[in-house]
Design an enzyme around this catalytic site. Structure first.
Site, PDB file in Angstrom:
ATOM      1  N   GLY A   8      37.894 -14.759  75.836  1.00 33.72           N
ATOM      2  CA  GLY A   8      36.636 -14.219  75.311  1.00 33.72           C
ATOM      3  C   GLY A   8      35.855 -13.504  76.405  1.00 33.72           C
ATOM      4  O   GLY A   8      34.623 -13.547  76.439  1.00 33.72           O
ATOM      5  N   GLY A  11      32.871 -10.865  75.719  1.00 30.99           N
ATOM      6  CA  GLY A  11      31.598 -11.288  75.134  1.00 30.99           C
ATOM      7  C   GLY A  11      30.462 -11.236  76.136  1.00 30.99           C
ATOM      8  O   GLY A  11      30.638 -10.902  77.308  1.00 30.99           O
ATOM      9  N   GLN A  12      29.278 -11.617  75.657  1.00 30.39           N
ATOM     10  CA  GLN A  12      28.049 -11.552  76.459  1.00 30.39           C
ATOM     11  C   GLN A  12      28.159 -12.421  77.718  1.00 30.39           C
ATOM     12  O   GLN A  12      27.893 -11.971  78.821  1.00 30.39           O
ATOM     13  CB  GLN A  12      26.901 -12.051  75.569  1.00 30.39           C
ATOM     14  CG  GLN A  12      25.532 -11.809  76.117  1.00 30.39           C
ATOM     15  CD  GLN A  12      24.498 -12.757  75.515  1.00 30.39           C
ATOM     16  OE1 GLN A  12      24.835 -13.735  74.858  1.00 30.39           O
ATOM     17  NE2 GLN A  12      23.243 -12.458  75.740  1.00 30.39           N
ATOM     18  N   LEU A  13      28.587 -13.662  77.553  1.00 34.57           N
ATOM     19  CA  LEU A  13      28.746 -14.564  78.702  1.00 34.57           C
ATOM     20  C   LEU A  13      30.002 -14.214  79.497  1.00 34.57           C
ATOM     21  O   LEU A  13      29.995 -14.198  80.730  1.00 34.57           O
ATOM     22  CB  LEU A  13      28.812 -16.013  78.199  1.00 34.57           C
ATOM     23  CG  LEU A  13      29.108 -17.105  79.222  1.00 34.57           C
ATOM     24  CD1 LEU A  13      28.014 -17.191  80.286  1.00 34.57           C
ATOM     25  CD2 LEU A  13      29.257 -18.466  78.524  1.00 34.57           C
ATOM     26  N   ASP A  51      44.589 -13.358  71.368  1.00 30.99           N
ATOM     27  CA  ASP A  51      43.898 -13.955  70.233  1.00 30.99           C
ATOM     28  C   ASP A  51      43.729 -15.435  70.592  1.00 30.99           C
ATOM     29  O   ASP A  51      44.719 -16.130  70.871  1.00 30.99           O
ATOM     30  CB  ASP A  51      44.772 -13.774  68.978  1.00 30.99           C
ATOM     31  CG  ASP A  51      44.170 -14.458  67.756  1.00 30.99           C
ATOM     32  OD1 ASP A  51      43.403 -15.425  67.916  1.00 30.99           O
ATOM     33  OD2 ASP A  51      44.488 -14.022  66.635  1.00 30.99           O
ATOM     34  N   TYR A 141      28.470 -23.330  62.642  1.00 26.36           N
ATOM     35  CA  TYR A 141      28.595 -23.190  64.096  1.00 26.36           C
ATOM     36  C   TYR A 141      28.219 -24.500  64.803  1.00 26.36           C
ATOM     37  O   TYR A 141      28.961 -25.004  65.650  1.00 26.36           O
ATOM     38  CB  TYR A 141      27.677 -22.046  64.547  1.00 26.36           C
ATOM     39  CG  TYR A 141      27.525 -21.851  66.033  1.00 26.36           C
ATOM     40  CD1 TYR A 141      28.594 -21.465  66.822  1.00 26.36           C
ATOM     41  CD2 TYR A 141      26.277 -22.008  66.644  1.00 26.36           C
ATOM     42  CE1 TYR A 141      28.434 -21.261  68.190  1.00 26.36           C
ATOM     43  CE2 TYR A 141      26.105 -21.791  67.999  1.00 26.36           C
ATOM     44  CZ  TYR A 141      27.185 -21.421  68.769  1.00 26.36           C
ATOM     45  OH  TYR A 141      27.013 -21.212  70.109  1.00 26.36           O
ATOM     46  N   LYS A 145      30.548 -27.029  66.955  1.00 24.20           N
ATOM     47  CA  LYS A 145      30.253 -27.358  68.359  1.00 24.20           C
ATOM     48  C   LYS A 145      30.156 -28.881  68.553  1.00 24.20           C
ATOM     49  O   LYS A 145      30.627 -29.410  69.560  1.00 24.20           O
ATOM     50  CB  LYS A 145      28.965 -26.669  68.825  1.00 24.20           C
ATOM     51  CG  LYS A 145      29.112 -25.159  69.033  1.00 24.20           C
ATOM     52  CD  LYS A 145      30.065 -24.831  70.166  1.00 24.20           C
ATOM     53  CE  LYS A 145      30.229 -23.361  70.437  1.00 24.20           C
ATOM     54  NZ  LYS A 145      31.302 -23.052  71.404  1.00 24.20           N
TER      55      LYS A 145
HETATM   56  C1  AKB Z   1      23.241 -18.550  68.640  1.00 24.35           C
HETATM   57  O1  AKB Z   1      22.078 -18.133  68.452  1.00 24.35           O
HETATM   58  O2  AKB Z   1      24.035 -18.759  67.727  1.00 24.35           O
HETATM   59  C2  AKB Z   1      23.669 -18.844  70.056  1.00 24.35           C
HETATM   60  C3  AKB Z   1      23.426 -20.269  70.422  1.00 24.35           C
HETATM   61  C4  AKB Z   1      22.051 -20.790  70.547  1.00 24.35           C
HETATM   62  O3  AKB Z   1      24.363 -20.990  70.646  1.00 24.35           O
HETATM   63  N1  AKB Z   1      22.994 -17.976  70.961  1.00 24.35           N
END
Ligand code: AKB
Length: 312
Positions: A8, A11-13, A51, A141, A145
């Site tokens: 990845g 991406g941003q990070l 991937d 999400y 996590k």
């Molecule tokens: C999001 O907004 O989904 C992320 C996060 C806080 O993990 N930046």
């Protein structure tokens, strides 16, 4: 120093972490991978198409480059995840379990995987949210996590995989645009200010959220990964805090440097996600265990971003 592979990297990070790790260890020691085509800056060292769910290809790359450490950053974020929950769950979980299994089988030295403040939910204490508390996330999400954190700890306890993780707040950088997050307004607003345009915010003006400048996030991540194993007491994921602000605060900070800048508010479905997350985070474990200390507040971050952001 063994070779590092980043999943990845576009991406941003990933963009900034790759840059920082290459400056530290040498360009050839850091293999950038992504499912997307690389941008120019990632071609300073090896880049491979990957991937994140393809374990066979990952195993080939580990052999090819003698990889010892993996930073697995690929994920579908909070807002995008709600549009296709099954895809988000599948990508976030399959890719993590693929990495953990490979780390176990090939006895990799270390794995880094980011968690998020999204592991907390509407029943969590909202201020100075503790490391261990009621979680109950209500986005796919956040659920992925939290499940991921449990898997990381499981692989550490059961198989000795040296996995390390941080619960990031909203990350704000200017070198790559984020995609699909709820905190991303705090990146987009700088682009609009630089373009000389007005900003329409998808959150209410008083929505207080934990945030962090990318430089602090990258430095903290590398610090955690370079710490000796005995100091890492938490193998699920560490709470980390840097600053908290609401849209009206970041607007005021920008306006003091860009006088004509204006903002309007039009909350959408992301408001509900933001309302389920903490205002601020208790990061005392990270400070005590491995010396975490952020350097940037809202003012310093704003000055630095406005001075350096280059529009395409
Ligand atoms: C999001 O907004 O989904 C992320 C996060 C806080 O993990 N930046």
């Amino acid at each position: 120093m063994s070779t590092i592979l980043i999943i990845g990297a576009c991406g941003q990070l990933g963009t900034e972490l790759t840059e920082s790790l290459r400056a530290r260890h040498g360009n050839d020691k850091v293999i950038a991978t992504d499912v997307s085509a690389p941008k120019e800056s990632l071609l300073s060292g090896p880049f491979e198409h990957l991937d994140a769910m393809d374990g066979k290809r990952l195993a080939e790359l580990i052999v090819k480059y003698r990889v010892g450490q993996i930073y697995h950053l690929a994920a579908v974020l909070s807002a995008k995840g709600e549009a296709d929950p099954m895809f988000a769950w599948n990508l976030n979980m399959t890719s993590l379990l693929t990495v953990l299994e490979i780390a176990k089988e090939r006895r990799l030295e270390r794995v880094y995987w980011p968690s998020s403040i999204a592991v907390f939910g509407p029943n969590s204490p909202i201020n100075h949210t503790p490391q261990n508390t009621i979680m109950n996330p209500n986005t796919v999400y956040g659920i992925s996590k939290l499940a991921g954190e449990r898997w990381c700890e499981y692989y550490f306890l059961k198989y000795g995989v040296d996995v390390r993780s941080i619960r990031y707040p909203g990350l704000i950088g200017y070198k790559a645009k984020p995609g699909g997050g709820t905190t991303d307004y705090a990146v987009d607003i700088y682009y609009k200010a630089k373009e000389g345009k007005d900003f329409n915010c998808f959150l209410r003006e008083d929505t207080l959220l934990p945030m962090m400048y990318m430089t602090d996030a990258v430095d903290g991540t590398i610090q955690l990964m370079e710490e000796q194993s005995s100091k890492i007491k938490i193998r699920s994921s560490y709470n980390l805090h840097a600053m908290s602000f609401a849209p009206k605060d970041i607007y005021e900070a920008i306006k003091s440097e860009v006088p004509g800048f204006s903002i309007s508010y039009e909350p959408d479905f992301r408001q509900k996600i933001a309302d389920s997350w903490p205002n601020s985070i208790d990061d005392s474990h990270a400070r005590a265990d491995w010396g975490w200390e952020p350097k940037y507040d809202l003012k310093r971050m704003t000055t630095e971003i406005l001075a350096n952001l280059i529009l395409d």
